[in-house]
Every structure is written in structure tokens, then in C-alpha cells.
Design a protein around this motif. Structure first.
Motif, PDB file in Angstrom:
ATOM      1  N   SER A  52       0.318   5.890   4.002  1.00 44.40           N
ATOM      2  CA  SER A  52       1.704   6.007   3.775  1.00 44.40           C
ATOM      3  C   SER A  52       2.256   5.688   2.578  1.00 44.40           C
ATOM      4  O   SER A  52       3.027   6.455   2.210  1.00 44.40           O
ATOM      5  N   LEU A  53       1.233   5.163   1.737  1.00 49.50           N
ATOM      6  CA  LEU A  53       1.834   5.211   0.255  1.00 49.50           C
ATOM      7  C   LEU A  53       1.196   6.293  -0.550  1.00 49.50           C
ATOM      8  O   LEU A  53       1.924   7.105  -1.131  1.00 49.50           O
ATOM      9  N   VAL A  97      -0.568   3.162  -8.809  1.00 52.23           N
ATOM     10  CA  VAL A  97      -0.969   1.647  -9.241  1.00 52.23           C
ATOM     11  C   VAL A  97      -1.162   0.776  -7.869  1.00 52.23           C
ATOM     12  O   VAL A  97      -2.218   0.144  -7.806  1.00 52.23           O
ATOM     13  N   PHE A  98      -0.303   0.986  -7.002  1.00 53.04           N
ATOM     14  CA  PHE A  98      -0.635   0.499  -5.782  1.00 53.04           C
ATOM     15  C   PHE A  98      -1.548   0.822  -4.957  1.00 53.04           C
ATOM     16  O   PHE A  98      -2.190  -0.111  -4.065  1.00 53.04           O
ATOM     17  N   ILE A  99      -1.863   2.155  -4.981  1.00 48.44           N
ATOM     18  CA  ILE A  99      -2.868   2.406  -4.196  1.00 48.44           C
ATOM     19  C   ILE A  99      -4.330   2.039  -4.676  1.00 48.44           C
ATOM     20  O   ILE A  99      -5.128   1.500  -3.997  1.00 48.44           O
ATOM     21  N   ALA A 100      -4.425   1.765  -6.047  1.00 50.30           N
ATOM     22  CA  ALA A 100      -5.680   1.601  -6.631  1.00 50.30           C
ATOM     23  C   ALA A 100      -5.788  -0.017  -6.391  1.00 50.30           C
ATOM     24  O   ALA A 100      -6.996  -0.675  -6.038  1.00 50.30           O
ATOM     25  N   ASP A 101      -4.773  -0.751  -6.483  1.00 47.39           N
ATOM     26  CA  ASP A 101      -4.793  -2.189  -6.055  1.00 47.39           C
ATOM     27  C   ASP A 101      -5.018  -2.474  -4.431  1.00 47.39           C
ATOM     28  O   ASP A 101      -5.849  -3.365  -4.248  1.00 47.39           O
ATOM     29  N   LEU A 102      -4.519  -1.809  -3.840  1.00 48.97           N
ATOM     30  CA  LEU A 102      -4.833  -1.807  -2.264  1.00 48.97           C
ATOM     31  C   LEU A 102      -6.301  -1.542  -2.019  1.00 48.97           C
ATOM     32  O   LEU A 102      -6.923  -2.247  -1.136  1.00 48.97           O
ATOM     33  N   GLU A 131      14.177  -1.072  -2.359  1.00 47.98           N
ATOM     34  CA  GLU A 131      15.303  -0.272  -2.682  1.00 47.98           C
ATOM     35  C   GLU A 131      15.799  -0.265  -4.065  1.00 47.98           C
ATOM     36  O   GLU A 131      15.640  -1.460  -4.875  1.00 47.98           O
ATOM     37  N   ASP A 132      16.325   0.794  -4.599  1.00 45.13           N
ATOM     38  CA  ASP A 132      17.011   0.771  -6.031  1.00 45.13           C
ATOM     39  C   ASP A 132      18.274   1.143  -5.674  1.00 45.13           C
ATOM     40  O   ASP A 132      18.945   1.492  -5.135  1.00 45.13           O
ATOM     41  N   ALA A 133      18.771   0.907  -7.061  1.00 44.22           N
ATOM     42  CA  ALA A 133      20.470   1.617  -7.284  1.00 44.22           C
ATOM     43  C   ALA A 133      20.650   2.761  -6.961  1.00 44.22           C
ATOM     44  O   ALA A 133      21.644   3.187  -6.661  1.00 44.22           O
ATOM     45  N   SER A 134      19.529   3.524  -7.140  1.00 42.84           N
ATOM     46  CA  SER A 134      19.890   5.290  -6.956  1.00 42.84           C
ATOM     47  C   SER A 134      20.163   5.558  -5.611  1.00 42.84           C
ATOM     48  O   SER A 134      19.498   5.145  -4.738  1.00 42.84           O
ATOM     49  N   ASN A 135      20.745   6.567  -5.390  1.00 40.50           N
ATOM     50  CA  ASN A 135      21.078   6.991  -4.080  1.00 40.50           C
ATOM     51  C   ASN A 135      20.274   8.197  -3.654  1.00 40.50           C
ATOM     52  O   ASN A 135      20.483   9.191  -3.610  1.00 40.50           O
ATOM     53  N   ASN A 136      18.810   7.965  -3.238  1.00 36.45           N
ATOM     54  CA  ASN A 136      17.835   8.942  -3.055  1.00 36.45           C
ATOM     55  C   ASN A 136      17.579   8.572  -1.797  1.00 36.45           C
ATOM     56  O   ASN A 136      16.777   7.990  -1.205  1.00 36.45           O
ATOM     57  N   ALA A 137      18.068   9.810  -0.774  1.00 38.33           N
ATOM     58  CA  ALA A 137      17.731   9.747   0.474  1.00 38.33           C
ATOM     59  C   ALA A 137      16.288   9.843   0.893  1.00 38.33           C
ATOM     60  O   ALA A 137      15.840   9.114   1.741  1.00 38.33           O
ATOM     61  N   VAL A 138      15.476  10.606   0.254  1.00 36.80           N
ATOM     62  CA  VAL A 138      13.978  11.002   0.364  1.00 36.80           C
ATOM     63  C   VAL A 138      13.314   9.587   0.071  1.00 36.80           C
ATOM     64  O   VAL A 138      12.552   9.343   0.961  1.00 36.80           O
ATOM     65  N   GLN A 139      13.564   8.970  -0.955  1.00 34.62           N
ATOM     66  CA  GLN A 139      12.874   7.830  -1.234  1.00 34.62           C
ATOM     67  C   GLN A 139      13.190   6.593  -0.496  1.00 34.62           C
ATOM     68  O   GLN A 139      12.264   5.711  -0.008  1.00 34.62           O
ATOM     69  N   ALA A 140      14.566   6.601  -0.050  1.00 31.03           N
ATOM     70  CA  ALA A 140      14.915   5.597   1.014  1.00 31.03           C
ATOM     71  C   ALA A 140      14.158   5.682   2.322  1.00 31.03           C
ATOM     72  O   ALA A 140      13.610   4.569   3.054  1.00 31.03           O
ATOM     73  N   SER A 141      14.122   6.914   2.704  1.00 28.27           N
ATOM     74  CA  SER A 141      13.317   7.068   4.054  1.00 28.27           C
ATOM     75  C   SER A 141      11.749   6.805   3.880  1.00 28.27           C
ATOM     76  O   SER A 141      11.109   6.296   4.839  1.00 28.27           O
ATOM     77  N   ALA A 142      11.235   7.308   2.874  1.00 32.23           N
ATOM     78  CA  ALA A 142       9.707   6.934   2.438  1.00 32.23           C
ATOM     79  C   ALA A 142       9.613   5.414   2.380  1.00 32.23           C
ATOM     80  O   ALA A 142       8.727   4.949   2.840  1.00 32.23           O
ATOM     81  N   SER A 143      10.580   4.872   1.692  1.00 39.46           N
ATOM     82  CA  SER A 143      10.032   3.277   1.765  1.00 39.46           C
ATOM     83  C   SER A 143      10.286   2.639   3.108  1.00 39.46           C
ATOM     84  O   SER A 143       9.816   1.698   3.500  1.00 39.46           O
ATOM     85  N   LYS A 144      11.025   3.349   4.202  1.00 36.69           N
ATOM     86  CA  LYS A 144      11.252   2.610   5.342  1.00 36.69           C
ATOM     87  C   LYS A 144       9.985   2.799   5.903  1.00 36.69           C
ATOM     88  O   LYS A 144       9.645   1.708   6.768  1.00 36.69           O
ATOM     89  N   LEU A 145       9.380   3.978   5.716  1.00 36.52           N
ATOM     90  CA  LEU A 145       7.991   3.974   6.605  1.00 36.52           C
ATOM     91  C   LEU A 145       6.979   3.360   5.879  1.00 36.52           C
ATOM     92  O   LEU A 145       6.127   2.589   6.520  1.00 36.52           O
ATOM     93  N   THR A 146       7.099   3.045   4.698  1.00 33.83           N
ATOM     94  CA  THR A 146       6.177   2.275   4.051  1.00 33.83           C
ATOM     95  C   THR A 146       6.100   0.665   4.410  1.00 33.83           C
ATOM     96  O   THR A 146       5.157  -0.006   4.572  1.00 33.83           O
TER      97      THR A 146
END
Length: 798
Positions: A193-194, A224-229, A274-289
Motif C-alpha cells: 500500500s505504501l 523512507v517509510f518503506i526502508a524503515d518498514l 492528513e495535511d492542510a492541502s486539499n489533495n483528493a488523491v493523497q487523501a484517498s491513498a492515505s485512507k488505504l494506507t
């Protein structure tokens, strides 16, 4: 499997259209020569490539070279969202019952792992069939990182496949093999998922520098997260194989601490939060993560829960470092000074806003040089509005431009006009429009700063709310039931949670009914509800089974700290949470009803509640201990409540004391879990309780109907208790005094129901309540004054 195939087809289509240029996709069979002209009736296109080929046909039929960037973004967001919803359906399914099941009788982690492996496999097949994966402008710079992340993902996938093969072979302990396969597939699911977040929708027709910078930052964080995981998974696998030890020193890193820190970082970043920007793609991707992250953390805890008896090192993983990471992710780093947190964030935002630009600083510097008082400016504007409207050379307040750049230009222009050149000094006319422009500019800057600060606060609160899932999983019923969690981990987390909950409650109370401060109230209330549930429904189920000598000291220290939090309660709900937390801690003390320090805690609480007018303690503290620990309540509360019913600072306190006193005799007497010592103390304290009831019935401050009725109900419970005691707990004189008081109240009562209750109690006292004789008192005194045999022997020797 029609529903399953339909779901796969939709997901494949969105993925192919969002992340791939399918204009050159060809079927693998198209390049082969046909041996016969006749087509087999069963010959069909590969299902994995059907979406790509369909998109290719659509582009050719409409004479298009590619799908627009905006459409690709919409389909990417829908792809991630549908896939996360798809996993929720898979998680809710158990055994195979109908044709809507996707992979039959397998575990939830294995089901999700198979689904993600299928998606990744289709992606690889599309690339090998001519599809070109979209990339950003700086894709060449991160090719090495992409290759490293891809290798890490394949490595974890290989570990998962190996674990599944070993489980199918069945060579070894079945439970251990099952646990390892669940852990490995959960790790691989999070890894995939990452890795899927590295997919790109391509470059927009009109490039946006800010969006590109955000995408690059997120991609860098994912690498970075993939390497740490990958490192965390390798450490856990070595630990489960017995090739490594749980490190407590500086050289050996605790794999659980590394995993917990990684998950907190993911949930606190746009990758999984979540971040302050309204990025619909990233919001949906973070939901999957987040869905796969929950699965990964749950698999770690279930692995430790299953293997803690076979591998003692598993217990050592949950140490202070891990709990600090989890608690700080929810309560913040300054867990002991949460009240100062908001002030520090305000100061930081002030410093940040002061660096917006040289022009802004120059404007405010000019205002200082002019020695302008903003309050006076606003008053001047309001008072002189009529004169300004009459003057044609001045600017109307409504016509002042609200664009900050134009306001600055107005301020920087020469606002003073020379009216006369005669004389040594010219007379200058002040430009009133500059004053209004300055006031408007300052107001706009303040509102923008407050809005930005509130939005950052909301994002932080939402990320904290998501991190509570980690604590919920750790303190689940199955984990607490096995009692392998150290007592320090459980009791050490209570006080920080209580303090942060109290800080949020104070913040809500101080918030105004409107404005920017109201926007974060929903998030704050949600966190308060989560923390309350965590304390009352999860942590309260903890039972300490350790017999170590340090357990009592740890529990007593935690109890004293919780007692201080009770004294500083914000409201009744906060006090109730602290009360249940205190009971959880006191239960960990062996023979708590025999412990004088435990009694002292509740004695101090009753004294503060009954004597201090400004006390923050609520009666729920004593209700909880009566309900949950009746033996301790009988031993520690009866005499104190009897005294409070007579010396309480208000009628409410006196009435509540009587009610609580009756609750002990009513509920605890029928509870079979009450100890013999508690029953004996209840009988011995009956005389004091009867005296308190007699005085309460005659107390002038308790003559209001609501107070008098409460006292009568309490008296009824006490009389029923005395009636059930066969050997008698009250003397004839004590019963007569109580009966006379009831008769006096009966004459004053206007309610027929209360009159009837008084008459019934008098009849019960006369006919059914056994009396304690004077002979019983003499026997008790003789038994208590009897000289021990050891003393007699000592006298004989002399």
C-alpha cells in the motif's frame, strides 16, 4: 463469483486509466501467428489486460492520445477509495458462506495480501504489455530510490510467500506457523500500500509548483517509510526465529519501538494521516494506507500475544520507550504540561507569521513610527464616519479595497498633502484613508493567522485521533486477558491520558461560541470520547496477576497521582474517568482493603468533597468504588460518610452522604463477593449509621421535599439491612430513636406516598428487626479485653 469479478474489473479499470498510458497496450497473443482461421469459441482476452485494452480502444475511437490529467486524478482518487472500501468488506467477512466471498476460507491478512498482490501483478503485466507508467518531471532523480523501494517490497513479499508455504506444509508447530504467516502477510500488505502511493498521474497541463513540491515531499517520505518498514520486518522475523534478542541497550534497537515509531510517523504525515492541502488523491491513498496499517499493528500485537509464553523475549519488547512513543502520539510530547501546549503553539505561529515578507514588516514598522493606537484608529473611524462621507476627497469605508497588496501600496504612497506654502512651516493634511487601510490590513493579517493556526490545530488533532487506534489495539480484551503486559505500561499511561483529556476539556470550555476557536471543537470532543472509552472500557479491564514486591509500590504511586488528578477535575465526566482509573490502579494492590494507604486515599477524597466548598470532586468517585469494589467501600467509606452526613458544608453534601451510606448497606450486603471483614465492619458500623440517619431526619437543612425523600429512601434501605441480620445489629434504644424520628417526619409529610413509607418502616422496626441485647455487648467487650495466653506466660515466668 460475479460480484467479486465485477469489483476487480472496476478497480483494474481505474488503476489502468489513472497511472498508465495505455495507448500502446497490446495483447500478448496478438504477435503470434494463427494456425487456423477459426477462433475458438472460448478464446477471450486476458482479464488482467482487459481494462488496458479497453482504454486503448476508447482512445482510438475518439481520436485521443491520452486521458486528461484532471480525469486521471479523479480516477486515481476513486481507485484508492474503492480499494480501501474493498478491504473493509474483506475484513468484515469470515468464513466462505456465499458467492460474494473473494478468496474463500483464509485469514483477513492473507485475503488483503492476495488482493494487493493481484493489483501489483496487473501493474507489472501492463508495463510488460506496452503500457507506460506516468511519472513526474523529476522522475529521473528518484530512479535509484524507486528501485530500492521496489526491492524492499519484493523482499517482504518473498517473506510472506515463504511463510504461507511453510504453513501449508504443516511442518512444525501449527500455532507458530499460523502466527508467522499472519504477521508476514500483514507486513507485505502495508508495504504494497505504501509502494502504490509512488504511482503518479503524470504532469498537469498547467504545472503548479506548490503541488509538485508537495508530491515530491510525500514521495520522499514514502521511500523512507518503506526502508524503515523493511528493516522492522527483518528484525521481527529474526526475533521470531530465535536468531536475535529484544534489545534494551543502545546498540540493539527494540523492533517494537521501531515499528511503533514508524506507524506514528505515517499516521502523523500526509502519507497516512492528513495535511492542510486539499489533495483528493493523497487523501484517498492515505485512507488505504490506514487500513493496512491497522492490520499490521494488530498482527504485531497478536503475534506477541500468542508467542509470549514460548518466547520470553516478547514480553521485553513492550518497554518504556514503546509506551512513550504511543502516549506522545496521542497526548503530545509535553504530556505533563498540556496546558502550556496551546500557548507555545500560539507563540510559534506568531513567529512564523512575522516572517511572511519584508513588505509586511515594513508596514507594521511604519505603523509603530506613526505611534498609532489601533483601538484609537478603530474608534476614530467609527466616530468620524459621517464626516468622511461628506468629504469628496476621502475614501468611503465600504470602498476600501480588501486586497492586502493594494492596501500596502496605499500605505506606502505619500499620504500627506501640502495645503499651504506660506510661512516657515507648511500645514499638512493627514490622509485618513491610510488609517482605514492600515486597520483593514491588520485585521486581515490577524484573521489569516488565526485561520491558519486553527487549520494546523485541526490537522494535528485528527492525526492524534488516528493514533488512538494503536492504544486501542494494545489494550484490547484478548491482550489484557493474558496479562502479559507489564503493569508499568498500563498504569503509566493513565495519568498522561487523564491530563491531556483535562487539557482538552478546559480548551473546550474556554472556546467562544463562534469564530475560529469553534472549528476544532468537533475534533477535540472526538478525542475526549476516545480517551474516555480507552480508560473506562479498555484499561479498566486490566487485572494484575504478578506477585512481585514492586507491583504494590507501582500501583500505589499511580493511585496517589490519580488522586491528585481527581482533585483537579474539570467536570463530572472528567471526574468519572479519573475515578475508574483510580479503581483500576487500586485493584492492582494486593489485599487493598487491608492497606491503610489505600484507605487514606479515599479518606482524603471524602474530606475534600465534604468540607471544601470549592472542591472539584464529584460523588461519582464514591459511587464507583461502591459498585466495583464493595469490600473496600465497606471498610473505607462507612465511618467517613457517617461523619460527612453530619458535618457536610451544604445540604446537598449531607444528603449525598446519606444516600451513599445507604447504598453501601443496600448493595454490599447482598453481594456474595464481599469479604467477611467487610461484613463484620458493616455490622459494627450500624450504630453510627443509625445515628446519622436520625440526625439527618431531624436536620433543618434537609427539610426540603427532595432532600427529605432521599433521606427516607436511604433509611428504608438501612432498615431492610437491619431486618436481614439474624443476630441483630442495633439495640432497642437505637431502633426506638429511629422509629420516633420516622413518626415525626410522617406527621410533617404532605405526600401520601412518603407517609405510607414512614408507617411501613415503623411497623418493620417494631415487628421484624431483631434487637441486639446488652448481653451481646458485654460478650463482645469481654472477648476484646481477654488477656492473650502469651501475656499470661510472661507474667508466670516473672
Amino acid at each position: 463469483h460475479a460480484p467479486a469479478d465485477e469489483a476487480r474489473r472496476v478497480v483494474r479499470f481505474f488503476m489502468s486509466a489513472a497511472f498508465f498510458d495505455c495507448s500502446n497496450v497490446v495483447s500478448p497473443s496478438s504477435g503470434k501467428k494463427k494456425k487456423s482461421k477459426k477462433k475458438s469459441p472460448t478464446a477471450e482476452l486476458p482479464q488482467e489486460l482487459s481494462s488496458g485494452l479497453q482504454i486503448n480502444e476508447l482512445l482510438k475511437s475518439h481520436n485521443l492520445t491520452s486521458i486528461s490529467h484532471y480525469a486521471r486524478k479523479v480516477m486515481a482518487a476513486r481507485f484508492y477509495s474503492l480499494l480501501s472500501d474493498f478491504f473493509k468488506v474483506l475484513n468484515s467477512q469470515g468464513r466462505r458462506k456465499n458467492d460474494t466471498e473473494f478468496y474463500g476460507k483464509v485469514s483477513r491478512p492473507e485475503t488483503i495480501y492476495r488482493a494487493l498482490s493481484e493489483i501489483c501483478g496487473i501493474s507489472t503485466l501492463l508495463e510488460s504489455s506496452g503500457a507506460k507508467k506516468f511519472s513526474s518531471n523529476d522522475a529521473g532523480v528518484s530512479d535509484d530510490q524507486m528501485e530500492e523501494s521496489r526491492k524492499s517490497m519484493l523482499k517482504v513479499q518473498a517473506i510472506a510467500n515463504e511463510a504461507l508455504v511453510k504453513e501449508c506444509d504443516g511442518k512444525g508447530d501449527a500455532e507458530s506457523l499460523r502466527v508467522k504467516s499472519v504477521f508476514a502477510t500483514s507486513c507485505a500488505s502495508l508495504m504494497m500500500s505504501l509502494y502504490m502511493q509512488l504511482s503518479c498521474c503524470g504532469n498537469p497541463e498547467t504545472p503548479d509548483t506548490e503541488d509538485e513540491d508537495d508530491i515530491e515531499d510525500i514521495a520522499e517520505a514514502v521511500h523512507v517509510f518503506i526502508a524503515d518498514l523493511a528493516d522492522a520486518v527483518a528484525s521481527f522475523c529474526e526475533l521470531m526465529e530465535g536468531n536475535a534478542k529484544a534489545g534494551d541497550g543502545d546498540e540493539d534497537e527494540n523492533p517494537l519501538a521501531a515499528a511503533a515509531g514508524l506507524l506514528v510517523n505515517i499516521l502523523s504525515s500526509p502519507v497516512g494521516g492528513e495535511d492542510a492541502s486539499n489533495n483528493a488523491v493523497q487523501a484517498s491513498a492515505s485512507k488505504l494506507t490506514r487500513e493496512t496499517l491497522k492490520l499490521f499493528w494488530s498482527s504485531i500485537i497478536s503475534t506477541m500475544n500468542a508467542l509470549h509464553e514460548k518466547q520470553e523475549c516478547m514480553k521485553l519488547l513492550l518497554n518504556e520507550d514503546v509506551m512513550t512513543i504511543l502516549i506522545e502520539s496521542v497526548c503530545g510530547e509535553d504530556i505533563n504540561g498540556a496546558d502550556q501546549k496551546d500557548e507555545e503553539s500560539i507563540d510559534e505561529s506568531d513567529d512564523a507569521s512575522s516572517d511572511d515578507g519584508e513588505v509586511d514588516s515594513s508596514v507594521f514598522a511604519n505603523a509603530n513610527k506613526m505611534e498609532m493606537d489601533l483601538d484609537e484608529v478603530e474608534n476614530t473611524i467609527s466616530k468620524g464616519s459621517n464626516d468622511e462621507e461628506a468629504s469628496s476627497n476621502e475614501i468611503d469605508e465600504d470602498s476600501v479595497e480588501l486586497d492586502p497588496t493594494q492596501l500596502e501600496n496605499m500605505l506606502l504612497e505619500d499620504s500627506d498633502a501640502e495645503m499651504s506654502d506660506s510661512g516657515p512651516h507648511g500645514v499638512l493634511e493627514h490622509h485618513a484613508g491610510a488609517d482605514k487601510a492600515l486597520a483593514q490590513l491588520i485585521k486581515l493579517k490577524q484573521e489569516a493567522r488565526k485561520a491558519s493556526q486553527t487549520e494546523r490545530e485541526r490537522v494535528e488533532l485528527r492525526n492524534q485521533l488516528r493514533c488512538t487506534t494503536l492504544l486501542e489495539t494494545l489494550f484490547s480484551a484478548s491482550v489484557l486477558k493474558n496479562s502479559w503486559i507489564p503493569i508499568e505500561a498500563v498504569l503509566g499511561s493513565i495519568v498522561p491520558i487523564l491530563r491531556y483529556r483535562k487539557a482538552l476539556a478546559k480548551s473546550i470550555q474556554s472556546s467562544t461560541s463562534s469564530g475560529q476557536s469553534k472549528k476544532a471543537l468537533d475534533e477535540k470532543n472526538a478525542i475526549i470520547d476516545k480517551l474516555s472509552m480507552l480508560l473506562t472500557d479498555r484499561v479498566s479491564k486490566f487485572r494484575c496477576r504478578s506477585v512481585d514486591s514492586d507491583v504494590s509500590e507501582v500501583a500505589l504511586k499511580a493511585s496517589l497521582e490519580i488522586c491528585e488528578e481527581i482533585k483537579r477535575s474539570v467536570n463530572a465526566a472528567d471526574c468519572s474517568c479519573s475515578s475508574i482509573a483510580l479503581i483500576t490502579s487500586v485493584r492492582c494492590i494486593p489485599n487493598s482493603e487491608e492497606n491503610e494507604k489505600v484507605k487514606g486515599i479515599y479518606l482524603r477524597l471524602i474530606n475534600d468533597w465534604a468540607t471544601r466548598k470549592a472542591s472539584k470532586i464529584h460523588s461519582c468517585v464514591f459511587e464507583d468504588v461502591i459498585e466495583r469494589m464493595p469490600s473496600l467501600a465497606s471498610v473505607a467509606l462507612i465511618n467517613s460518610l457517617s461523619e460527612a452526613s453530619q458535618t457536610g458544608h451544604s445540604a446537598f453534601i449531607k444528603c449525598e452522604s446519606v444516600r451513599l451510606l445507604a447504598a453501601i448497606f443496600h448493595g454490599c450486603s447482598a453481594d456474595e463477593t464481599v469479604s467477611e471483614k467487610a461484613r463484620r465492619i458493616m455490622k459494627e458500623s450500624s450504630s453510627n449509621a443509625a445515628k446519622s440517619l436520625v440526625e439527618a431526619l431531624a436536620d433543618p437543612s434537609l427539610q426540603k421535599p427532595k432532600h427529605r425523600d432521599e433521606v427516607l429512601h436511604a433509611t428504608k434501605h438501612f432498615v431492610n439491612f437491619a431486618k436481614d441480620q439474624k443476630d441483630g445489629v442495633l439495640t432497642d434504644s437505637e431502633l426506638s430513636s429511629l422509629q420516633e424520628s420516622l413518626s415525626v417526619v410522617e406527621k410533617k409529610c404532605k405526600s401520601k406516598g412518603m407517609k405510607h413509607m414512614c408507617v411501613q418502616m415503623c411497623e418493620v422496626i417494631s415487628n421484624d428487626v431483631p434487637r441486639r441485647t446488652d448481653a451481646d455487648d458485654k460478650t463482645k467487650r469481654l472477648k476484646s479485653s481477654k488477656t492473650p495466653k502469651s501475656m499470661k506466660k510472661g507474667k508466670t515466668k516473672k
